[in-house]
Design a protein around this motif. Structure first.
Motif, PDB file in Angstrom:
ATOM      1  N   GLU A 154       0.555  -1.174   0.278  1.00  0.00           N
ATOM      2  CA  GLU A 154      -0.199   0.011  -0.204  1.00  0.00           C
ATOM      3  C   GLU A 154       0.873   1.167   0.168  1.00  0.00           C
ATOM      4  OE1 GLU A 154      -2.344  -0.165   3.024  1.00  0.00           O
ATOM      5  OE2 GLU A 154      -4.182  -1.241   1.777  1.00  0.00           O
ATOM      6  N   SER A 179      -6.713  -0.308   3.863  1.00  0.00           N
ATOM      7  CA  SER A 179      -6.395   0.342   4.813  1.00  0.00           C
ATOM      8  C   SER A 179      -6.419   1.539   5.388  1.00  0.00           C
ATOM      9  CB  SER A 179      -4.685  -0.294   5.170  1.00  0.00           C
ATOM     10  OG  SER A 179      -4.138   1.028   5.194  1.00  0.00           O
ATOM     11  N   GLU A 180      -7.073   1.355   6.450  1.00  0.00           N
ATOM     12  CA  GLU A 180      -7.744   2.958   7.021  1.00  0.00           C
ATOM     13  C   GLU A 180      -6.335   3.985   6.299  1.00  0.00           C
ATOM     14  OE1 GLU A 180      -8.636   3.137  11.342  1.00  0.00           O
ATOM     15  OE2 GLU A 180      -8.210   5.070  11.377  1.00  0.00           O
ATOM     16  N   ASP A 181      -5.100   3.444   6.282  1.00  0.00           N
ATOM     17  CA  ASP A 181      -4.829   4.976   6.161  1.00  0.00           C
ATOM     18  C   ASP A 181      -4.204   5.705   4.322  1.00  0.00           C
ATOM     19  OD1 ASP A 181      -3.026   4.761   8.823  1.00  0.00           O
ATOM     20  OD2 ASP A 181      -1.385   4.333   8.394  1.00  0.00           O
ATOM     21  N   ILE A 183      -7.126   4.862   2.747  1.00  0.00           N
ATOM     22  CA  ILE A 183      -8.212   5.401   3.036  1.00  0.00           C
ATOM     23  C   ILE A 183      -8.298   6.818   2.972  1.00  0.00           C
ATOM     24  CG2 ILE A 183     -10.445   5.446   3.440  1.00  0.00           C
ATOM     25  CD1 ILE A 183     -10.824   1.975   2.847  1.00  0.00           C
ATOM     26  N   ASN A 184      -7.756   7.498   3.733  1.00  0.00           N
ATOM     27  CA  ASN A 184      -7.792   8.268   4.064  1.00  0.00           C
ATOM     28  C   ASN A 184      -6.906   9.656   3.906  1.00  0.00           C
ATOM     29  OD1 ASN A 184      -9.270   8.307   6.821  1.00  0.00           O
ATOM     30  ND2 ASN A 184      -7.712   7.813   7.961  1.00  0.00           N
ATOM     31  N   SER A 187      -8.888  10.232   0.617  1.00  0.00           N
ATOM     32  CA  SER A 187     -10.405  10.501   1.116  1.00  0.00           C
ATOM     33  C   SER A 187     -11.377  11.227  -0.010  1.00  0.00           C
ATOM     34  CB  SER A 187     -10.495  11.419   2.370  1.00  0.00           C
ATOM     35  OG  SER A 187     -11.836  11.653   2.314  1.00  0.00           O
ATOM     36  N   THR A 226     -14.839   3.542   2.723  1.00  0.00           N
ATOM     37  CA  THR A 226     -14.676   4.096   3.702  1.00  0.00           C
ATOM     38  C   THR A 226     -13.884   3.076   4.980  1.00  0.00           C
ATOM     39  OG1 THR A 226     -16.258   3.817   4.900  1.00  0.00           O
ATOM     40  CG2 THR A 226     -16.068   6.194   3.310  1.00  0.00           C
ATOM     41  N   GLN A 227     -13.442   3.284   5.423  1.00  0.00           N
ATOM     42  CA  GLN A 227     -12.917   2.719   6.043  1.00  0.00           C
ATOM     43  C   GLN A 227     -13.644   1.280   7.033  1.00  0.00           C
ATOM     44  OE1 GLN A 227     -11.541   4.958   9.863  1.00  0.00           O
ATOM     45  NE2 GLN A 227     -10.768   6.713   8.524  1.00  0.00           N
ATOM     46  N   ASP A 228     -15.384   1.812   6.885  1.00  0.00           N
ATOM     47  CA  ASP A 228     -16.235   0.883   7.463  1.00  0.00           C
ATOM     48  C   ASP A 228     -16.867   0.052   5.972  1.00  0.00           C
ATOM     49  OD1 ASP A 228     -15.838   0.882   9.954  1.00  0.00           O
ATOM     50  OD2 ASP A 228     -18.163   3.099   9.362  1.00  0.00           O
ATOM     51  N   ASN A 280     -22.166   9.731   5.037  1.00  0.00           N
ATOM     52  CA  ASN A 280     -21.535   8.781   4.753  1.00  0.00           C
ATOM     53  C   ASN A 280     -22.776   8.912   3.328  1.00  0.00           C
ATOM     54  OD1 ASN A 280     -24.158   8.139   6.153  1.00  0.00           O
ATOM     55  ND2 ASN A 280     -24.116   6.036   6.272  1.00  0.00           N
TER      56      ASN A 280
END
Lengths: 290, 290, 290, 290
Positions: A154, A179-181, A183-184, A187, A226-228, A280
């Motif tokens: 990633e 991963s969250e990273d 995706i952020n 964004s 998104t993270q979810d 969302n």
């Protein structure tokens, strides 16, 4: 200013006279408003606007001045905003794994001039779809991934995308959880196609589960990642009728059709600056006939 | 035998020559096969058939003899079956609570001759919709219910329905959960309309939850009631497009439209003997143009 | 007989016992009927049937014997019929002029294994789309045409197609009117896509005329080509919603989407032997889940 | 001014700053703009706008003053306009002949509060549907018609409608051709439902003709009545899938479903001031979620 089409996407608390204040600003700078679309969420007292301006020789303000002046207005009215000058095409990376129909469809549309962007590269954790990228003469980047190398893969993709100034990442059936990273970092710039009518059959094997449940319609959903997982703002959805005769295999085949046109539509909404994300939810302004 | 249309619904293990064996049986008894529809689930090796027969004077066999003879065939080939002589209209009870659109729609269709049944009564745990039953001159039965009286209310409804020989119970937005006993008593004879595109938004307040999720399509689902709430065999589903402009209230209003045509369609499929239930799936044969 | 799937398409006057007579024939020859679909036009007293058979070692009859025996049955019951052994793929020629979306879509599906045929060649009266054929490695045949050379061009195409044993000609936006001779030579073997919801906007420039008329839905129609332009048996139709914002150009773009999935569906119906033509109507049996 | 919702429908030549000029006018009079929708036909250089205003105590201008002031603005910018104060419900007459489904549906919606109007009367050239009007307690007016009495019948209807201040006439399957005089008297205030997907099957017996043509989709069209039969501005259209199994009778039945929701939608668009007619086109602004 050179003749061009400029799009402002605007979000702010609802307030009296806001349309006048905003349109007057553009009018007084000499722009012609070719379309103006608003949405007021009266429950939450929020105002959203998409304005398309055309400039000509009579517009003497520069981009920098325009943005500087608008910034002041934005502060006054608590506006969040984006502007797109249309002069530079969005740069897009398409991420895939094994499934080819979305990749084919997107590259075909791109070649036909029906995606308003530059497809900079196709990225995959497998080599299987490399020939398709080659067929359309798009650079292919192989990015294998294992549990152990996930972070590293990633990170190198983030570098690659930043280096190529990628504006939009299309997950065209890329079967890895980001991963969250990651995706952020991108964004509201990652669009995923989920092969079910969300929130039905969230998660894996949606067609198999649809078959077991005996549904009479199946669907697909394009949304921002998104993270979810599978919970991001929905951009577009489509459905088709099926019957008891449908097998898992025919559901997949019908689903592939839905996935292609739903993803292509969602990508075009994004590329044409038709979307404002709010929490969302995705506010998608309809296309205007300019 | 009097001239009439007879429908057989047949389910058995798939086996070589089964169509020939079945159609020959009817042919040799003098019936004319006006339509024959089959579905083979090759994965599970099951065979399903809907046969529509017309009889005339040349058919000398009586109903009792026909069923006796067919029973022997059924034993031979492990067939589960139902027969409907079309001579007696299905007797229907419509159960409602507060919401009127489905009731109105069903009573209107019934009055116009578009539901092939006799609506024997409207039953409700509230008095609110009594005037609609009266307007259409259908007997209204008030059956209030509390936690304490639930068993008793259901028992007296079972008696009432049995006494009136009710063939089909339509839950046209009846907002009570039926007990296992009740459902077993009327197995495959209770149709419910769920105001969402199942399995999305199973349970309460689907439109509110659809709004919160920001979906771009909403739907409704008609299914047979089973002990697992909202999990019964799906008969029919419908969807409509919505947008960010849709409020919970407008979703409800759009949803009401979907619910009416989806429920009416499902009820007609049942009344026209187009459905064979297999496990938690409903095989719905398309209408034939006779 | 080698294990294979055989499809019979049958048309005859309706008559008592016809299903039994037909299915018994196949049963007695040792075939397994994997699906049997019938349609009775009771008004015109016509019977139509599509039977799918599987053979295995227990079938000792040869193709020649099978056809010989069936021919006798056919004479007895006035049956018109076709049989397809599935062992040989249909050979297809795609004809185009300037518009590329249908060609792209068909070649892509073909490449992905979603068209059950062999695309033998792309034929065009222009050179513009040659690169697409080359991209997919399909032979391209240039067949320019003028008023003066029309007869000659068609004659040489007939020779070419016959020589390559072409089973199906797809007019994927081939903008030439075919002569009676040409059409008769390939009767029920030419599928055309018309870019409107026939019979609305028959003839030229349908999107322009749809725009002028201010319609709220546009469509496309796939049909067999006959001597009466745009009057042949309709195989499949599709529509999409449009609005006052739609320009002629956006109608064309939306229409292109409809044209691709409608034509692809129609072609697959033909290739899977799902169609029986009766007069100017096409009976299209639904896909069965085998 | 009392708290109320005011809707302006505006049409004028496109010109720089027009949105600002219009919204500023309302803003400066103290109104809150709750929604503003625009459409620019750039080809014909026309501008269309629907503005919804809410007033409260801070608005001190009277209706007469408002209209007087706006009239001056309108002259300056060549604006054609309409204003609706929402305080007075539209008065509606429903005209029918023999077919009941649209009448039932409209009266049911009206009773349920889903048509924002007062249905003043049902008018028919036959007595057949009188019981339905009575069932819903709506005055029924019998207006028989022959070739000889046509002018006279229409004149007395014009008087009747004017006397009752009828704003909108719904031809809910009224099978008479209205004269030029009648139509001109109620210009843009007569909505007709045509039982086909116009311009296909214009004129009589559309379902029969659709059946003969073997179409795979049928539709219905709601439009404003004009002197050219079935040629008026299209407000809304709907379609449903049909098949070779469909008989003329089942097409009629499926068509009845489409006709009811298409007509109801079109009537609601009109009643909610969502439509601006321009030549033979209807600009229909989407509903806003207020």
């Amino acid at each position: 200013m050179n003749p061009q089409i400029i799009t402002f996407l605007i979000k702010c608390p609802d307030q009296k006279g806001i349309i006048t204040k905003l349109t007057r600003f553009f009018y007084e700078e000499g722009f012609n408003i070719i379309s103006s679309q608003q949405y007021t969420n009266s429950e939450e007292e929020k105002f959203f606007m998409r304005v398309r301006l055309s400039s000509d020789d009579s517009v003497i303000i520069s981009k920098i001045e325009l943005e500087g002046k608008f910034k002041k207005l934005a502060e006054l009215y608590h506006i969040t905003w984006k502007v797109d000058y249309g002069s530079k095409k969005h740069k897009v990376a398409i991420m895939v794994s094994h499934t080819s129909h979305n990749l084919y469809d997107l590259l075909h549309r791109h070649k036909e001039g029906k995606l308003n962007c530059e497809v900079s590269m196709v990225v995959s954790n497998h080599l299987k779809l490399k020939p398709i990228a080659e067929m359309f003469k798009i650079p292919f980047h192989y990015a294998p991934i294992t549990k152990e190398t996930k972070t590293q893969q990633e990170q190198s993709l983030i570098s690659l995308y930043d280096q190529h100034e990628i504006d939009l990442i299309i997950m065209a059936r890329y079967m890895q959880i980001l991963s969250e990273d990651f995706i952020n970092h991108f964004s509201e710039r990652i669009i995923n196609i989920h092969h079910s009518f969300l929130p039905a059959f969230q998660g894996a094997n949606p067609y198999k589960r649809a078959h077991e449940r005996g549904v009479k319609l199946i669907g697909a959903t394009a949304h921002y990642a998104t993270q979810d997982l599978d919970e991001g703002p929905i951009i577009e959805q489509g459905v088709e009728r099926v019957s008891h005769e449908s097998t898992v295999s025919s559901l997949k085949s019908i689903g592939a059709e839905i996935e292609t046109f739903v993803l292509a539509k969602a990508v075009n909404f994004h590329l044409n600056d038709q979307i404002i994300v709010d929490g969302n939810k995705a506010i998608v302004f309809p296309e205007t006939g300019e």
